[in-house]
Motif scaffolding. Structure first.
Motif, short mmCIF file in Angstrom:
data_model
loop_
_atom_site.label_atom_id
_atom_site.label_comp_id
_atom_site.label_asym_id
_atom_site.label_seq_id
_atom_site.Cartn_x
_atom_site.Cartn_y
_atom_site.Cartn_z
N ASN A 89 28.77 31.07 38.47
CA ASN A 89 27.62 31.84 38.96
C ASN A 89 27.34 31.60 40.44
N VAL A 90 28.33 31.04 41.11
CA VAL A 90 28.19 30.75 42.55
C VAL A 90 27.90 32.03 43.34
N VAL A 91 28.67 33.08 43.08
CA VAL A 91 28.55 34.31 43.87
C VAL A 91 27.14 34.89 43.72
N ALA A 92 26.71 35.04 42.47
CA ALA A 92 25.40 35.66 42.21
C ALA A 92 24.26 34.80 42.76
N LEU A 93 24.36 33.48 42.62
CA LEU A 93 23.27 32.61 43.08
C LEU A 93 23.22 32.52 44.60
N ALA A 94 24.40 32.47 45.24
CA ALA A 94 24.42 32.40 46.71
C ALA A 94 23.82 33.68 47.29
N GLU A 95 24.12 34.79 46.63
CA GLU A 95 23.59 36.08 47.10
C GLU A 95 22.07 36.11 46.91
N ARG A 96 21.62 35.73 45.73
CA ARG A 96 20.19 35.80 45.44
C ARG A 96 19.37 34.84 46.30
N HIS A 97 19.89 33.64 46.53
CA HIS A 97 19.11 32.64 47.27
C HIS A 97 19.50 32.56 48.75
N GLY A 98 20.50 33.34 49.15
CA GLY A 98 20.91 33.37 50.56
C GLY A 98 21.32 31.99 51.06
N CYS A 99 22.06 31.26 50.24
CA CYS A 99 22.38 29.87 50.62
C CYS A 99 23.89 29.67 50.70
N PRO A 100 24.33 28.62 51.42
CA PRO A 100 25.76 28.34 51.50
C PRO A 100 26.28 27.67 50.23
N VAL A 101 27.62 27.75 50.06
CA VAL A 101 28.30 27.10 48.93
C VAL A 101 29.25 26.07 49.52
N PHE A 102 29.17 24.83 49.05
CA PHE A 102 30.04 23.77 49.57
C PHE A 102 31.04 23.33 48.51
N VAL A 103 32.31 23.29 48.93
CA VAL A 103 33.40 22.80 48.07
C VAL A 103 34.21 21.82 48.90
N PHE A 104 34.64 20.73 48.27
CA PHE A 104 35.50 19.76 48.95
C PHE A 104 36.92 20.31 49.00
N GLN A 105 37.54 20.25 50.15
CA GLN A 105 38.90 20.75 50.36
C GLN A 105 39.08 22.18 49.83
N PRO A 106 38.27 23.13 50.37
CA PRO A 106 38.30 24.50 49.81
C PRO A 106 39.65 25.20 49.95
N GLN A 107 40.56 24.60 50.73
CA GLN A 107 41.89 25.20 50.81
C GLN A 107 42.60 25.21 49.45
N PHE A 108 42.09 24.41 48.51
CA PHE A 108 42.71 24.37 47.17
C PHE A 108 42.02 25.33 46.19
N LEU A 109 41.05 26.13 46.69
CA LEU A 109 40.32 27.04 45.80
C LEU A 109 41.23 27.98 45.03
N ASP A 110 42.28 28.45 45.68
CA ASP A 110 43.15 29.44 45.05
C ASP A 110 44.35 28.81 44.37
N SER A 111 44.22 27.53 44.02
CA SER A 111 45.36 26.93 43.33
C SER A 111 44.88 26.35 42.01
N GLU A 112 45.70 25.58 41.36
CA GLU A 112 45.35 24.90 40.12
C GLU A 112 44.85 25.88 39.07
N GLY A 113 45.45 27.06 39.03
CA GLY A 113 45.20 27.96 37.91
C GLY A 113 44.08 28.95 38.10
N LEU A 114 43.24 28.76 39.13
CA LEU A 114 42.10 29.66 39.27
C LEU A 114 42.53 31.02 39.83
N ASP A 115 43.67 31.04 40.54
CA ASP A 115 44.16 32.30 41.08
C ASP A 115 44.73 33.20 39.98
N ASN A 116 45.02 32.61 38.83
CA ASN A 116 45.58 33.40 37.74
C ASN A 116 45.10 32.79 36.42
N LEU A 117 43.83 33.03 36.11
CA LEU A 117 43.21 32.37 34.95
C LEU A 117 43.91 32.77 33.66
#
Ligand SMILES: [Zn+2]
Length: 290
Positions: A89-117
């Protein structure tokens, strides 16, 4: 409008529910259940610390999550890691509250299976959607709270523990799902996981809150026991494999109980989550210096 109606119907069909609990020290727990969490035997939990949100739960519960967080300002969303049961629910909550989203090492966001659930992940949790994340530094400051960021890779490359220094509460996401050595996902590194458990124990936290419902007081002994258990199981696994045992046979020796449940989970997850993966991972990664 249509999206909102579809989302509410989906939550109802998933039998999603939310419990909100005031834990004291300015911390609120949000406990999510669905037909799948009931089958798996654990909840998905996320937390609010002052105006900082730690994780967001899974997408199938979105209307309940948005409603539960209505009426209070959120300055930042802090992800313990990027898996879809916690970032749904990151997308919906960030939009509603106008706040940033923090992830450690976000370069790995599209790996480890999330790019192809895989289908089971879409079925259990829903799709998190693409989100832009800012790199998490060493500290996240809200207006009414502050969290120290402790790198905690192992379960995923993006994993952190978040430490609230006043109450000495640590939010550990999926670093601690169950005691002892256990089944892992294909991408996990059990050695890094053991190191991360020791790093978090060294903070001497007074309370540990996990991503799947565990609320433990004075968790240092538990954290260290899990680290030791992983290291023992890893050493024994490597030894047996060196002697010519296959991973499946090693699993029977290392984890004598719960074979049927493990095989069922391995089947449902198309092999992405299993104890055999633990054996393969420790052989693949090896302990540095061994
Ligand atoms: Zn996870």
């Amino acid at each position: 409008m249509m999206k909102g109606i579809f989302s509410r119907l989906n939550a109802a069909s998933q039998q999603a529910s939310i419990n909100v609990e005031d834990l004291g020290d300015g911390i609120t727990a949000y406990r999510l259940h669905s037909r799948w969490t009931r089958m798996l035997g654990f909840e998905v939990s996320f937390y609010r610390v002052g105006d900082l949100l730690v994780d967001t739960g899974f997408a199938h519960a979105r209307p309940l999550v948005l409603q539960a967080l209505e009426g209070g300002a959120i300055s930042a969303i802090c992800c313990t890691h990027h898996h879809e049961d916690h970032t749904g629910n990151v997308v919906a909550l960030a939009e509603r509250h106008g706040c940033p989203v923090f992830v450690f090492q976000p370069q790995f966001l599209d790996s480890e299976g999330l790019d192809n659930l895989l289908p089971y992940r879409r079925l259990f949790w829903g799709r998190p959607g693409d989100f832009a994340a800012e790199a998490m530094g060493s500290r996240i400051m809200g207006r009414h709270a502050e969290l120290e960021v402790i790198p905690a890779p192992g379960h995923s490359q993006t994993h952190v523990a978040l430490f609230e220094p006043v109450s000495r509460t640590v939010f550990v996401g999926d670093l601690y799902v169950a005691p002892g050595a256990s089944a892992v996902m294909t991408y996990e590194n059990p050695y890094l996981l053991a190191d991360s458990l020791r790093r978090v124990a060294a903070l001497e936290p007074r309370r540990m809150l996990t991503g799947h419902g565990i609320d433990a007081r004075n968790p240092v002994d538990r954290l260290l026991a899990k680290a030791r258990s992983i290291e023992r199981a890893a050493a024994r696994s490597c030894h047996l494999v060196e002697e010519g045992e296959r991973p499946r046979a090693v699993v029977r020796r290392i984890f004598p109980k719960g074979q049927r449940k493990d095989r069922f989970l391995e089947w449902v997850t198309q092999g992405e989550f299993s104890r055999a993966n633990f054996v393969r991972a420790v052989v693949k990664h090896g302990r540095e210096g061994d």
